[in-house]
Motif scaffolding. Structure first.
Motif, short mmCIF file in Angstrom:
data_model
loop_
_atom_site.label_atom_id
_atom_site.label_comp_id
_atom_site.label_asym_id
_atom_site.label_seq_id
_atom_site.Cartn_x
_atom_site.Cartn_y
_atom_site.Cartn_z
N MET A 82 -21.74 13.86 -25.75
CA MET A 82 -23.00 14.58 -25.90
C MET A 82 -23.69 14.67 -24.55
N LEU A 83 -24.32 15.80 -24.31
CA LEU A 83 -24.97 16.05 -23.03
C LEU A 83 -26.43 16.42 -23.28
N VAL A 84 -27.32 15.72 -22.58
CA VAL A 84 -28.74 16.01 -22.67
C VAL A 84 -29.18 16.68 -21.37
N HIS A 85 -29.62 17.91 -21.48
CA HIS A 85 -30.18 18.63 -20.34
C HIS A 85 -31.65 18.89 -20.60
N GLY A 86 -32.37 19.13 -19.53
CA GLY A 86 -33.78 19.46 -19.68
C GLY A 86 -34.33 19.96 -18.38
N PHE A 87 -35.61 20.28 -18.38
CA PHE A 87 -36.28 20.71 -17.17
C PHE A 87 -37.74 20.34 -17.25
N VAL A 88 -38.43 20.38 -16.12
CA VAL A 88 -39.87 20.14 -16.08
C VAL A 88 -40.50 21.16 -15.15
N LYS A 89 -41.61 21.76 -15.58
CA LYS A 89 -42.34 22.75 -14.80
C LYS A 89 -43.82 22.41 -14.82
N ALA A 90 -44.49 22.67 -13.71
CA ALA A 90 -45.93 22.43 -13.62
C ALA A 90 -46.66 23.76 -13.65
N ALA A 91 -47.69 23.85 -14.47
CA ALA A 91 -48.50 25.06 -14.57
C ALA A 91 -49.73 24.94 -13.68
N ALA A 92 -50.41 26.05 -13.49
CA ALA A 92 -51.58 26.08 -12.61
C ALA A 92 -52.70 25.17 -13.12
N ASP A 136 -23.11 19.52 -27.51
CA ASP A 136 -21.83 18.89 -27.86
C ASP A 136 -20.80 19.36 -26.84
N VAL A 137 -20.33 18.43 -26.00
CA VAL A 137 -19.42 18.81 -24.91
C VAL A 137 -18.08 19.28 -25.44
N GLN A 138 -17.55 18.60 -26.44
CA GLN A 138 -16.23 18.97 -26.96
C GLN A 138 -16.24 20.35 -27.62
N LEU A 139 -17.31 20.65 -28.32
CA LEU A 139 -17.42 21.95 -28.97
C LEU A 139 -17.94 23.02 -28.01
N GLY A 140 -18.52 22.59 -26.90
CA GLY A 140 -19.09 23.52 -25.95
C GLY A 140 -20.24 24.31 -26.53
N SER A 141 -21.09 23.62 -27.33
CA SER A 141 -22.18 24.33 -28.01
C SER A 141 -23.46 23.51 -28.01
N GLU A 142 -24.56 24.22 -28.19
CA GLU A 142 -25.87 23.57 -28.28
C GLU A 142 -26.11 23.10 -29.71
N LEU A 143 -26.65 21.89 -29.85
CA LEU A 143 -26.96 21.35 -31.17
C LEU A 143 -28.42 21.54 -31.54
N VAL A 144 -29.32 21.31 -30.60
CA VAL A 144 -30.74 21.41 -30.90
C VAL A 144 -31.51 21.47 -29.59
N ARG A 145 -32.72 22.00 -29.65
CA ARG A 145 -33.59 22.09 -28.48
C ARG A 145 -35.03 21.95 -28.90
N GLU A 146 -35.87 21.47 -28.00
CA GLU A 146 -37.31 21.42 -28.21
C GLU A 146 -38.00 21.53 -26.87
N GLY A 147 -39.25 21.98 -26.89
CA GLY A 147 -40.07 22.05 -25.69
C GLY A 147 -41.42 21.46 -25.95
N TYR A 148 -42.04 20.91 -24.92
CA TYR A 148 -43.32 20.22 -25.06
C TYR A 148 -44.24 20.61 -23.91
N VAL A 149 -45.49 20.85 -24.23
CA VAL A 149 -46.52 21.06 -23.22
C VAL A 149 -47.46 19.86 -23.28
N VAL A 150 -47.57 19.13 -22.16
CA VAL A 150 -48.32 17.88 -22.16
C VAL A 150 -49.20 17.82 -20.92
N SER A 151 -50.23 16.99 -21.00
CA SER A 151 -51.02 16.68 -19.82
C SER A 151 -50.22 15.71 -18.96
#
Length: 440
Positions: free
Chosen positions: A107-117, A129-144
């Motif tokens: 299993m592979l966990v990727h992500g990113f972080v961006k700063a807003a103005a 899922d690396v063996q299947l070469g497919s995405e299982l789930v995703r989520e995004g969060y906006v936080v202080s």
């Protein structure tokens, strides 16, 4: 504190409901999963008020927190950013599976972080899922910036729930009693922290002893026992304002507070003329307390079932400490512990299927049983383990352990198999833990 859940179609975010569903029936299948969690890249290196100070450094810390969460629950074999190659920002949504398969990654966990103005941070989290070469789930969060660790815990919760089929629990908090000083003269003050021990904070000064804290279901308040006026009384502390009020005005000692699942009531025990009974009172303050028990002896430590219909409590009405169950209105009181020794400090599981308690038979050990008193089994085997509290998903039991001879206390947790035992690090000795629900 606010965290906004958003859906991810790409590194650009759009609103969605983010509902996740996952089921795994064979635990061994996911216990051996190799999970790679490289540092989260950023589109543009930017300063941020968050403690890592730049979005690049923050991306490393996010991956480290996620790795620690998944590792410490004892179910996965995550490898974190310090032992993995870095990925580029475009790779967050376009993983190069060929580079991960030779590393034994399932299993592979990727992500990113961006700063807003406006200094808000956007954190994306993807599970592949690396063996299947497919995405299982995703989520995004906006936080202080102050809440960046919550984004990491939310990401870990998403991964945990998707792979195990269990409810999440990382984005939660723990209240406990911090202890210092010699064995016979301990300073005991109320403290709170995140589930992984971060964001530690002392709530009371220690000028008077505090005991048995419990979070309200919405995390806005803590009920606890204080000797602030020299007598044991229950107070409700408002976290936002720092103010507190007595649960009930009484000259008699009151102790052992517990919230109802909806937050409307507080159970407590009160000693009157040598007899101790359990009462219920409005958590808002005021009103006449309702007496729920009346048998001669000591009735203490009520804990609601998650549906609010029943209460488990400790009583010595049979001649020794044992566990009882009654309806929420006090009717149908009956004993459920018949396995030898004494039994104390019962706590109903958030799942409703088990009750954790302290079994006293020579040593003090943490045990669980069914609500009917059957299927009792020990989770720990030490000299003095007591006062269990449940993780929000009902899979882990936390408790405090006292060292023989020294009197030093510390927080520990163990899962329901009894095989994944872990000590939680705290700045001072620790007792009386109370694990709150998943943060709203």
């Amino acid at each position: 504190m606010t965290i906004v859940l958003v859906a991810l179609a790409s590194p650009a975010l759009a609103q969605d409901d983010g509902v996740l569903v996952g089921t795994v029936t064979d635990e061994s299948e996911w216990q051996d999963l190799g999970i790679a969690i490289p540092a989260f890249p950023t589109d543009v290196e930017q300063p941020t008020p968050a403690s890592p100070q730049t979005t690049t450094k923050l991306g490393v810390e996010l991956a480290r927190v996620i790795t620690a969460d998944l590792k410490n629950n004892g179910l996965f074999r995550p490898v974190g950013p310090d032992a993995l190659p870095k990925i580029t920002f475009p790779e967050a949504t376009n993983p190069q599976f060929a580079r991960w398969s030779p590393l034994g990654t399932d299993m592979l966990v990727h992500g990113f972080v961006k700063a807003a103005a406006n200094n808000q941070l956007t954190v994306g989290c993807y599970l592949y899922d690396v063996q299947l070469g497919s995405e299982l789930v995703r989520e995004g969060y906006v936080v202080s910036p102050a809440d960046w660790r919550r984004a990491a815990h939310k990401c870990a919760d998403m991964i945990y729930s998707r792979l195990s089929g269990e409810d999440p629990f990382f984005d939660s908090r723990i209240a406990y009693i911090a202890e210092t000083g010699p064995k016979g003269n301990r300073r005991k003050r109320l403290a709170i922290m995140d589930s992984d021990g971060a964001n530690h904070r002392f709530i009371t000064s220690g000028s008077s002893s505090a005991l048995t804290p419990r979070y309200s279901p919405d995390y806005s308040k803590i009920a606890y026992l204080s000797y602030s006026d020299g007598n044991p009384r229950i107070y409700v502390y408002d976290i936002a304002s720092g103010r507190q009020h007595l649960v009930t005005e009484s000259k008699s000692p009151t102790f052992a507070p517990r919230w109802s699942p909806d937050g409307r009531y507080i159970l407590y025990s009160m000693a009157v003329s040598g007899n101790t009974d359990i009462y219920r009172v409005s958590s808002a303050g005021g009103g006449t307390p309702v007496k729920l028990t009346s048998s001669p002896g000591i009735d203490i430590g009520g804990s609601y079932s998650p549906d609010g219909r029943r209460i488990t409590f400790e009583s010595d009405r049979s001649g020794s400490q044992q566990i009882y169950v009654m309806n929420a209105d006090g009717s149908d009181q009956h004993r459920i512990s018949f396995f030898g020794g004494r039994a104390a400090t019962p706590e109903w599981s958030p799942r409703g299927d088990q009750i954790a308690f302290t079994h006293i038979a020579g040593d003090l050990r943490v045990a669980v049983m069914s609500p009917n008193g059957r299927n009792m089994r020990h989770l720990t085997n030490s000299w003095q383990d007591e006062a269990p509290t449940w993780s929000p998903n009902g899979r882990i039991v936390q408790f405090f352990r006292t060292e023989r001879n020294t009197g030093k206390t510390s927080l520990w947790q163990v899962d329901l198999t009894g095989s994944h035992l872990r000590k939680l690090e705290t700045p001072e000795d620790a007792s009386d833990p109370a694990w709150g629900p998943v943060l709203p």
